[in-house]
Write a protein that holds these residues in place. Sequence first.
Motif, mmCIF file in Angstrom:
data_model
loop_
_atom_site.group_PDB
_atom_site.id
_atom_site.type_symbol
_atom_site.label_atom_id
_atom_site.label_comp_id
_atom_site.label_asym_id
_atom_site.label_seq_id
_atom_site.Cartn_x
_atom_site.Cartn_y
_atom_site.Cartn_z
ATOM 1 N N TYR A 196 90.293 30.096 62.943
ATOM 2 C CA TYR A 196 89.621 29.036 62.211
ATOM 3 C C TYR A 196 89.050 27.967 63.141
ATOM 4 N N LEU A 197 89.655 27.855 64.344
ATOM 5 C CA LEU A 197 89.157 26.862 65.290
ATOM 6 C C LEU A 197 87.675 27.103 65.568
ATOM 7 N N PHE A 198 87.281 28.346 65.651
ATOM 8 C CA PHE A 198 85.878 28.683 65.922
ATOM 9 C C PHE A 198 85.097 28.829 64.626
ATOM 10 N N SER A 199 85.640 29.638 63.737
ATOM 11 C CA SER A 199 84.985 29.831 62.445
ATOM 12 C C SER A 199 85.885 30.599 61.497
ATOM 13 N N ARG A 200 85.826 30.202 60.238
ATOM 14 C CA ARG A 200 86.475 31.013 59.206
ATOM 15 C C ARG A 200 85.614 32.244 58.983
ATOM 16 N N PRO A 201 86.118 33.246 58.299
ATOM 17 C CA PRO A 201 85.232 34.351 57.933
ATOM 18 C C PRO A 201 84.115 33.792 57.044
ATOM 19 N N VAL A 202 82.869 34.153 57.312
ATOM 20 C CA VAL A 202 81.738 33.571 56.568
ATOM 21 C C VAL A 202 80.804 34.661 56.068
ATOM 22 N N PRO A 203 79.996 34.360 55.031
ATOM 23 C CA PRO A 203 79.029 35.354 54.554
ATOM 24 C C PRO A 203 78.043 35.724 55.663
ATOM 25 N N ALA A 204 77.391 36.879 55.500
ATOM 26 C CA ALA A 204 76.526 37.428 56.546
ATOM 27 C C ALA A 204 75.448 36.444 57.009
ATOM 28 N N ALA A 205 74.825 35.755 56.037
ATOM 29 C CA ALA A 205 73.730 34.852 56.388
ATOM 30 C C ALA A 205 74.222 33.741 57.319
ATOM 31 N N GLN A 206 75.456 33.280 57.011
ATOM 32 C CA GLN A 206 76.016 32.202 57.824
ATOM 33 C C GLN A 206 76.346 32.690 59.231
ATOM 34 N N LEU A 207 76.800 33.934 59.322
ATOM 35 C CA LEU A 207 77.109 34.475 60.649
ATOM 36 C C LEU A 207 75.827 34.582 61.469
ATOM 37 N N ALA A 208 74.730 34.973 60.781
ATOM 38 C CA ALA A 208 73.449 35.077 61.474
ATOM 39 C C ALA A 208 73.089 33.730 62.104
ATOM 40 N N GLN A 209 73.375 32.661 61.323
ATOM 41 C CA GLN A 209 73.108 31.321 61.850
ATOM 42 C C GLN A 209 73.960 31.016 63.074
ATOM 43 N N LEU A 210 75.254 31.354 62.951
ATOM 44 C CA LEU A 210 76.175 31.122 64.072
ATOM 45 C C LEU A 210 75.700 31.864 65.321
ATOM 46 N N LEU A 211 75.145 33.075 65.064
ATOM 47 C CA LEU A 211 74.674 33.872 66.201
ATOM 48 C C LEU A 211 73.547 33.127 66.925
ATOM 49 N N GLN A 212 72.780 32.378 66.138
ATOM 50 C CA GLN A 212 71.666 31.646 66.752
ATOM 51 C C GLN A 212 72.131 30.341 67.404
ATOM 52 N N THR A 213 73.023 29.635 66.662
ATOM 53 C CA THR A 213 73.405 28.302 67.167
ATOM 54 C C THR A 213 74.608 28.336 68.096
ATOM 55 N N GLY A 214 75.386 29.395 67.986
ATOM 56 C CA GLY A 214 76.642 29.437 68.740
ATOM 57 C C GLY A 214 77.716 28.687 67.970
ATOM 58 N N VAL A 215 78.985 28.966 68.305
ATOM 59 C CA VAL A 215 80.078 28.288 67.610
ATOM 60 C C VAL A 215 80.240 26.875 68.173
ATOM 61 N N SER A 216 81.078 26.119 67.515
ATOM 62 C CA SER A 216 81.252 24.695 67.824
ATOM 63 C C SER A 216 81.299 24.371 69.320
ATOM 64 N N GLU A 217 80.667 23.254 69.655
ATOM 65 C CA GLU A 217 80.601 22.755 71.032
ATOM 66 C C GLU A 217 81.976 22.625 71.686
ATOM 67 N N THR A 218 82.937 22.181 70.837
ATOM 68 C CA THR A 218 84.276 21.872 71.356
ATOM 69 C C THR A 218 84.946 23.049 72.057
ATOM 70 N N VAL A 219 84.472 24.238 71.698
ATOM 71 C CA VAL A 219 85.150 25.443 72.186
ATOM 72 C C VAL A 219 84.894 25.675 73.668
ATOM 73 N N ALA A 220 83.638 25.667 73.957
ATOM 74 C CA ALA A 220 83.292 26.117 75.298
ATOM 75 C C ALA A 220 83.887 25.231 76.388
ATOM 76 N N LYS A 221 84.211 25.806 77.448
ATOM 77 C CA LYS A 221 84.705 25.224 78.714
ATOM 78 C C LYS A 221 85.881 24.270 78.603
#
Length: 703
Positions: free
Chosen positions: A678-703
């Motif tokens: 859940y820290l990165f993402s809950r399971p989401v509908p396909a359209a929302q995942l497509a968006q995540l693929l474009q935007t990337g998951v939350s900034e807080t995650v990386a590095k």
Amino acid sequence: MTPPVLSLKILLIENDPAAANEIRTALTAAGDSSFDVEWVQLLSDGLERLSKRGIAAVLLELCLPDSEGIETFDKLFTVAPDVPILILGGNANEALAKEAVGRGAQDYLLPGHLDSYSLPRAQRNAIERKVVEDALYVEKERALVTLNSIGDAVLCTDISGNITYLNLVAEAMTGWPRKEAIGKPLAEVFQIIDGATRQPAQDPMEMAMAQNRTVGLTVDCVLIRRDAFESAIEDSAAPIHDRAGRVIGAVIVFHDVSAARAMSQQMTHSAQHDVVTNLPNRMLLNDRISQSISLARRQHRPLAVLFLDLDRFKYINDSLGHAVGDQLLQSIAKRLLASVRNSDTVSRQGGDEFVILLSEISHPEDAATSARKILLSLNVPHSIDGHDLHIAGSMGISIYPGDGEDAETLIKNADTAMYHAKESGRNNFQFFKPEMNRQAVERQSLEGSLRQAVERGGFLLHYQPKINLFTGQITGAEALIRWQHPNRGLVSPAQFVPIAEDCGLILPIGRWVLREACKQAREWQDAGLPFKRVSVNVSATEFRAKTFLEDVGTTLRETGLEARYLDLELTEGVLMQNAKSTASVLQELKRMGVHLAVDDFGTGYSSLSYLRQFPIDVLKIDQSFVRQISDDPSDSAIVRAIIDMSKNLKKRVIAEGIETQEQLALLRSWHCAEGQGYLFSRPVPAAQLAQLLQTGVSETVAK
Ligand code: C2E
Ligand code: MG
Ligand code: MG
């Protein structure tokens, strides 16, 4: 012209012409042409004439020139026993004439009765009497022959119950020859008892005579032969009447029904017993429960119904064959019988289900004691056909009257309780509780609407991204099914996947998930999104289905997804069952290019050896460990060990259920490369995942 009159030919054997003349005159007097007299003087002439037939009667003088006395009659009677003979008795030899009558002559005539009135009368009477006598004789003979040739035994008595007649079959069946039996009281010769009670059966003859009608013998009647041999008999007794209609005796007709009775007993037995174990079947059990209930009701006592279902029996039956399966069932039947009292009933319901009726408990706790004893007795290995077979059972208990007041309800509730015992870890027992029924009803309704959802397409997939814990990039997504329930909204897989597994619906559902996930992955790739792998969860039932490999192949081909972009997630339990066939299916998947992941790793019966043995690519650390890593040192030790081990075995490792930054930091510090949560993402509908693929998951995650 007058019609010719048929006259009766009388042969007169008389030496004295004067006497002969007198007789002829008397017989043919007054123009009576009904007699035609032929006269001879010697016996030899008479015998010769008789041999030519046509003689209706003989008038015989016993003192002839060529024969004297009673011999004269005897010689004649031997030659013509059918012809009525009248003796002409002189006053002097009336005694001799009487003797002849005793030996078969019709009558004798004294000299004073040879007039034209008496003689023809006597002559006619003699002829008629002879006809009647002969007819009677023939009838009696016919009756005797019939009685001796029929298959039934026939026995007659007089009014006081003494035997007057037995036919051959009756002789054989009673063991009494006619000579000895005649005159004996019926009860001595015809000894019958009631087969069930072994008490003397009611005397059918007395009944027939008393009631003056035909009566049937006692049901289940057994005849005891003179030598004590017993045969089952059946039939009836009827009174015999005299001409005035008074009862003068009785006739009993009976036959051996031992074979028929044995056959019908055999048939009743088979209808009520299970062929494999010879235990009572459902039908007989129902009877026994009903009987026990009536008794328990009167005595205000409880009784218990135990429903036993064997764990893993199907697996043994499928892998070792039905012959071994049957022997195992027989061995189980023996153990069950040995574990209960004689008054209890052990029955087989079919398949691997047994129901035990405990009819003599005084307290529900007694049923628990029996259940424990039974389960323990089953656990001792069954040695069959060179195999030591281990088996366990799950048991449900219902108690009369609290859990049901009839056989059907008690069995049904024990079955429901058994189901709960199975759910709560097998090899144990559970008492029925009313809420179990509510759950069962709930389940029933879920099953019904699930079926509709399969037919009408009521499911959708959510996708949860998998993240590279160091770069924050999405490495793939896990497809997770949701059920769009008409009233309940989105139903989670934990609530319906186990039901779908139980009722077989998981197969069409699983096929749909696989196709939908592959199609979606291919779409994202075609749309130029940075998407690689999709994971699909596979349940045990799906994995074991014969068409599984074929389905995967077809789906990949038809959706156009390359096999290397598909991960199949299997739980440890699926892998551990029947390792041999598992290995070959996994190998085949591997050959196709599909990647394989062990889901919920660490929760099942882990065996490190299978990790080496099976071509596994990914280990997914179960979220229950990940959740605790910040607080519980032993969980963190397990997680670190899994990460190290997968490195050594050159497998990818994914941490499931990452919810906090702290967990993420720890996992990173242990060099866990991938994660989901859940820290990165809950399971989401396909359209929302497509968006995540474009935007990337939350900034807080990386590095
Ligand atoms: P799973 O394969 O272990 O899936 C992970 C489950 O954990 C998912 O639950 C997901 O929503 C949940 N999860 C992910 N991240 C977090 C987190 O950070 N915190 C918490 N608390 N939970 C998290 P979901 O979707 O309810 O699925 C439950 C289980 O149902 C799955 O466990 C899987 O075993 C099964 N399942 C789901 N979809 C399918 C399917 O299409 N076919 C089959 N056979 N089983 C499926
Ligand atoms: Mg999964
Ligand atoms: Mg999991």
